[in-house]
Write an enzyme that holds these catalytic residues in place. Structure first.
Site, PDB file in Angstrom:
ATOM      1  N   LYS A  80      55.029  29.211  45.858  1.00 22.46           N
ATOM      2  CA  LYS A  80      54.199  29.789  44.466  1.00 22.46           C
ATOM      3  C   LYS A  80      53.372  28.581  43.805  1.00 22.46           C
ATOM      4  O   LYS A  80      53.864  27.354  44.006  1.00 22.46           O
ATOM      5  CB  LYS A  80      55.315  30.191  43.424  1.00 22.46           C
ATOM      6  CG  LYS A  80      54.821  30.931  42.425  1.00 22.46           C
ATOM      7  CD  LYS A  80      56.084  31.346  41.531  1.00 22.46           C
ATOM      8  CE  LYS A  80      55.747  32.284  40.178  1.00 22.46           C
ATOM      9  NZ  LYS A  80      56.879  32.611  39.595  1.00 22.46           N
ATOM     10  N   SER A 155      56.765  37.761  38.735  1.00 23.35           N
ATOM     11  CA  SER A 155      55.716  36.997  38.929  1.00 23.35           C
ATOM     12  C   SER A 155      55.324  36.532  40.548  1.00 23.35           C
ATOM     13  O   SER A 155      54.270  36.203  40.608  1.00 23.35           O
ATOM     14  CB  SER A 155      55.185  36.184  37.920  1.00 23.35           C
ATOM     15  OG  SER A 155      56.155  35.046  37.902  1.00 23.35           O
ATOM     16  N   SER A 179      61.526  36.979  37.970  1.00 22.31           N
ATOM     17  CA  SER A 179      60.211  36.672  38.918  1.00 22.31           C
ATOM     18  C   SER A 179      60.607  36.329  40.247  1.00 22.31           C
ATOM     19  O   SER A 179      59.492  36.618  41.088  1.00 22.31           O
ATOM     20  CB  SER A 179      59.348  35.792  38.402  1.00 22.31           C
ATOM     21  OG  SER A 179      58.496  36.162  37.234  1.00 22.31           O
TER      22      SER A 179
HETATM   23  N1  GLN Z   1      58.530  39.549  33.465  1.00 20.65           N
HETATM   24  C1  GLN Z   1      59.205  38.247  32.923  1.00 20.65           C
HETATM   25  C2  GLN Z   1      58.210  37.715  32.021  1.00 20.65           C
HETATM   26  O1  GLN Z   1      57.233  38.225  32.133  1.00 20.65           O
HETATM   27  C3  GLN Z   1      59.588  37.302  33.685  1.00 20.65           C
HETATM   28  C4  GLN Z   1      58.831  36.426  34.421  1.00 20.65           C
HETATM   29  C5  GLN Z   1      59.337  35.384  35.148  1.00 20.65           C
HETATM   30  O2  GLN Z   1      60.616  35.360  35.550  1.00 20.65           O
HETATM   31  N2  GLN Z   1      58.681  34.173  35.517  1.00 20.65           N
HETATM   32  O3  GLN Z   1      58.541  36.966  31.160  1.00 20.65           O
END
Ligand code: GLN
Length: 472
Positions: A80, A155, A179
């Site tokens: 990532k 994400s 994510s």
């Molecule tokens: N969807 C969550 C957020 O927007 C989690 C994102 C993540 O785990 N990086 O914060």
């Protein structure tokens, strides 16, 4: 031409070790898949296939003494793009990091390299990992290879999509509030979030430091366990790491008799889609495992608690992107004007929303009402989980309340988007290890994630159990 199926890490390691496969041939397959899918799917921000091929050839010509082949020798892995790899851009899918090249390797990268892994490329993500659909990337959205009209989740959507279409054998993502797990669920893959502190965050660009964890996205639980055992362990450069090396795992795949699996009543009672609930529970019932209902009303506030804390940490962590130190600079006459113009141009809408709300929640007049209340809530939630784990060994839930939805469907409604984290925020807040594995049954032809959570630092036990469940 159609997708070239890649082996799992475990299969490939064995075939490379016995000489039945060549790492360079696997890179060639990845090249074909990339040529076929990458243009539409957009899983990668940068690809390093030539370097990967060169490294693969050198791995192929290395003869390791019998039984000494490193755990990930010749295994192509995608990373990532919020994890630093020395000498490569680290974009976090944001314009504000334009031109930034990482001067060092993240600890996880050092560890993967030391075990012979091959870096394929850096994957696309929601800007600074803030999102759940990989639609907020400055490099354009990622599409789900299972249905390109739909999101891959987020994400870490690029990591999941790359593994799904055969652009890598496995990938690393980061999980702050879901994510790693949710994109794995939307893609029919395994996503593992280790206990907070099990994996070093050194070299992971901070989003919400008290929540961020790096975790693998793979095709099997065994592969997740393999990567975890390489990347986990104490690190003097991250003072929040747990001082012990990960435990040995016994991945026999046998379901232990008498294992106690709980379901949080409030999660299932308020779940809109009955079919998801069934897809998640049926395999356990069929295997003769009783599901024990536990009540945890605290989870009802997990979205509010998670976002209050995450936004506050965002407002603090992202203050460093000022146009002076990293990446993009929009020069104006005064210093303040330069800060402001650089941040205005460099950050996307979702990031700005979070910085503003986080700054508000931390401000002198409101810190007690918001940030401090959320901290107290977090402590109460962790206690409630502790109590639940005095009754059961693992907690079961869906990973997400829906299957993969259409691009554009939710992105204009932030609140709707945040609600999608209902099953992945609370265990993250409580610092617990959790894993998403694909349910045997699909809904609307799309994969559903089964999420299992264990008590803190029981990562090995969780992986062992998930491995057994995967085989039901
Ligand atoms: N969807 C969550 C957020 O927007 C989690 C994102 C993540 O785990 N990086 O914060």
């Amino acid at each position: 031409m159609s997708m070239k199926e890649l082996p799992t890490i475990a299969q490939l390691w064995f075939d490379l070790d016995t000489g039945a496969a060549k790492a360079a041939d696997v890179i060639a397959l990845i090249r074909e898949n990339v040529a076929l899918y990458e243009k539409d799917i957009n899983a990668y921000i940068n690809l390093y296939l030539d370097e990967a091929e060169e490294l693969a050839r050198s791995q192929d010509s290395t003869r390791y003494p019998a039984g000494k082949t490193p755990d990930l020798a010749g295994i192509p892995i995608a990373i990532k793009d919020n994890i630093c790899v020395k000498g490569k851009p680290c974009t976090c899918a944001s314009n504000i990091l334009k031109g930034f090249v990482a001067p060092y390797d993240a600890t996880v990268i050092e560890r993967l390299n030391a075990r012979g892994a091959i870096l394929v490329g850096k994957t696309n993500l929601d800007e600074f990992a803030m999102g759940a659909s990989t639609e907020t990337s400055a490099f354009g959205p990622v599409r789900n290879p299972l249905d390109p009209e739909r999101v891959p989740g987020g994400s870490s959507g690029g990591s999941a999509a790359a593994v799904r279409y055969g652009g890598a054998v496995a990938a690393l993502g980061s999980d702050t509030g879901g994510s790693v797990r949710q994109p794995a669920a939307f893609s029919g893959l395994v996503g593992f979030r280790p206990s907070y502190g099990r994996v070093s965050r050194w070299g992971l660009v901070a989003f919400a430091s008290s929540l961020d964890q790096i975790g693998p996205i793979t095709r099997t639980v065994e592969d997740a366990a393999l990567i975890y055992s390489v990347i986990a362990g104490p690190d003097p450069r991250d003072s929040t790491t747990y001082p012990q090396e990960p435990e040995e795992m016994d991945l026999t795949g046998e379901l232990k008799r008498g294992v106690k699996v709980g379901i949080i009543k409030e999660f299932f009672a308020e779940l809109a889609d009955e079919r998801i609930s069934e897809a998640v529970q049926t395999p356990f019932k069929e295997a003769g495992i009783d599901l024990i209902e536990v009540s945890m009303p605290e989870v009802r506030y997990s979205i509010s608690g998670y976002y209050l804390l995450a936004f506050s940490e965002v407002s603090s962590n992202l203050a460093r992107y000022d146009g002076i130190r990293y990446g993009l600079r929009v020069s104006k006459l005064g210093l303040r004007e330069t800060y402001s113009a650089s941040r205005a141009q460099g950050f996307g809408e979702e990031i700005k929303r979070r910085i503003l709300m986080g700054t508000f929640g931390l401000s002198a007049g409101y810190i007690d009402a918001y940030y401090n209340t959320a901290l107290r809530y977090r402590a109460a939630l962790a206690k409630a989980y502790e109590k639940a784990f005095s009754q059961v060994d693992f907690l079961l839930s869906p990973t997400a309340p829906t299957v993969a939805y259409k691009l554009g469907e939710k992105i204009h409604d932030p609140l709707e988007m945040y609600l999608g984290d209902i099953y992945t925020a609370s265990n993250a807040l409580a610092a617990l290890p959790c894993i998403s594995i694909p349910a045997p049954r699909k809904v609307d032809g799309l994969p559903v994630g089964i999420q299992l959570t264990a008590s803190r630092y029981q990562d090995a036990k969780l992986l062992e159990f998930a491995h057994a469940v995967e085989r039901i």
